[in-house]
Design a protein around this motif. Sequence first.
Motif, PDB file in Angstrom:
ATOM      1  N   UNK A   1      10.991   6.817   1.732  1.00 39.29           N
ATOM      2  CA  UNK A   1      11.098   5.444   2.186  1.00 39.29           C
ATOM      3  C   UNK A   1       9.698   4.921   2.498  1.00 39.29           C
ATOM      4  N   UNK A   2       9.374   3.755   1.966  1.00 37.80           N
ATOM      5  CA  UNK A   2       8.096   3.096   2.202  1.00 37.80           C
ATOM      6  C   UNK A   2       8.360   1.927   3.149  1.00 37.80           C
ATOM      7  N   UNK A   3       7.522   1.803   4.165  1.00 33.22           N
ATOM      8  CA  UNK A   3       7.677   0.729   5.138  1.00 33.22           C
ATOM      9  C   UNK A   3       6.368  -0.041   5.265  1.00 33.22           C
ATOM     10  N   UNK A   4       6.485  -1.319   5.634  1.00 35.47           N
ATOM     11  CA  UNK A   4       5.290  -2.138   5.817  1.00 35.47           C
ATOM     12  C   UNK A   4       5.575  -3.266   6.788  1.00 35.47           C
ATOM     13  N   UNK A   5       4.502  -3.750   7.399  1.00 38.87           N
ATOM     14  CA  UNK A   5       4.570  -4.984   8.170  1.00 38.87           C
ATOM     15  C   UNK A   5       4.027  -6.097   7.284  1.00 38.87           C
ATOM     16  N   UNK A   6       4.713  -7.214   7.283  1.00 40.58           N
ATOM     17  CA  UNK A   6       4.262  -8.380   6.543  1.00 40.58           C
ATOM     18  C   UNK A   6       3.854  -9.433   7.562  1.00 40.58           C
ATOM     19  N   UNK A   7       2.578  -9.789   7.555  1.00 37.54           N
ATOM     20  CA  UNK A   7       2.064 -10.829   8.440  1.00 37.54           C
ATOM     21  C   UNK A   7       2.143 -12.146   7.664  1.00 37.54           C
ATOM     22  N   UNK A  42       7.132  -9.457   9.940  1.00 39.81           N
ATOM     23  CA  UNK A  42       8.358  -8.812   9.463  1.00 39.81           C
ATOM     24  C   UNK A  42       8.067  -7.345   9.177  1.00 39.81           C
ATOM     25  N   UNK A  43       9.049  -6.500   9.428  1.00 41.42           N
ATOM     26  CA  UNK A  43       8.963  -5.077   9.044  1.00 41.42           C
ATOM     27  C   UNK A  43       9.954  -4.886   7.915  1.00 41.42           C
ATOM     28  N   UNK A  44       9.469  -4.346   6.794  1.00 40.62           N
ATOM     29  CA  UNK A  44      10.330  -4.183   5.624  1.00 40.62           C
ATOM     30  C   UNK A  44      10.366  -2.727   5.200  1.00 40.62           C
ATOM     31  N   UNK A  45      11.419  -2.394   4.441  1.00 40.52           N
ATOM     32  CA  UNK A  45      11.607  -1.035   3.942  1.00 40.52           C
ATOM     33  C   UNK A  45      12.054  -1.087   2.490  1.00 40.52           C
ATOM     34  N   UNK A  46      11.569  -0.141   1.691  1.00 43.91           N
ATOM     35  CA  UNK A  46      11.981  -0.018   0.293  1.00 43.91           C
ATOM     36  C   UNK A  46      11.878   1.446  -0.115  1.00 43.91           C
ATOM     37  N   UNK A  47      12.506   1.780  -1.234  1.00 39.48           N
ATOM     38  CA  UNK A  47      12.497   3.172  -1.699  1.00 39.48           C
ATOM     39  C   UNK A  47      11.139   3.584  -2.254  1.00 39.48           C
ATOM     40  N   UNK A  48      10.448   2.652  -2.921  1.00 47.65           N
ATOM     41  CA  UNK A  48       9.158   2.952  -3.538  1.00 47.65           C
ATOM     42  C   UNK A  48       8.160   1.833  -3.241  1.00 47.65           C
ATOM     43  N   UNK A  49       6.892   2.104  -3.490  1.00 46.69           N
ATOM     44  CA  UNK A  49       5.856   1.092  -3.323  1.00 46.69           C
ATOM     45  C   UNK A  49       6.106  -0.074  -4.284  1.00 46.69           C
ATOM     46  N   UNK A  50       6.543   0.224  -5.502  1.00 45.35           N
ATOM     47  CA  UNK A  50       6.835  -0.845  -6.460  1.00 45.35           C
ATOM     48  C   UNK A  50       7.952  -1.757  -5.956  1.00 45.35           C
ATOM     49  N   UNK A  51       9.011  -1.170  -5.415  1.00 46.64           N
ATOM     50  CA  UNK A  51      10.117  -1.969  -4.874  1.00 46.64           C
ATOM     51  C   UNK A  51       9.652  -2.794  -3.680  1.00 46.64           C
ATOM     52  N   UNK A  52       8.770  -2.222  -2.870  1.00 43.35           N
ATOM     53  CA  UNK A  52       8.240  -2.949  -1.734  1.00 43.35           C
ATOM     54  C   UNK A  52       7.448  -4.167  -2.209  1.00 43.35           C
TER      55      UNK A  52
END
Length: 77
Positions: A1-7, A42-52
Amino acid sequence: MVQAYILIQTDVGKASSVATDVAAIEGVALSEDVTGPYDVIARIEAKTVDELGKLVIAKIQDVPGITRTLTCTIVHV
């Protein structure tokens, strides 16, 4: 799982509606309006970096009122 914050920067007066619209997108775990140089985080989650990346470009950046985004991928060391 790949997670990120989006500002997110928004048009004046649009932070609340942008936060609500972003929160409704699948893959968004949290979306809140904040003070400071960014209007929404926002905090987001995706299966891969590409999906993110696709989530940010195809869904989040398409929300009306958003003027700019900055993606900060979470790194687990």
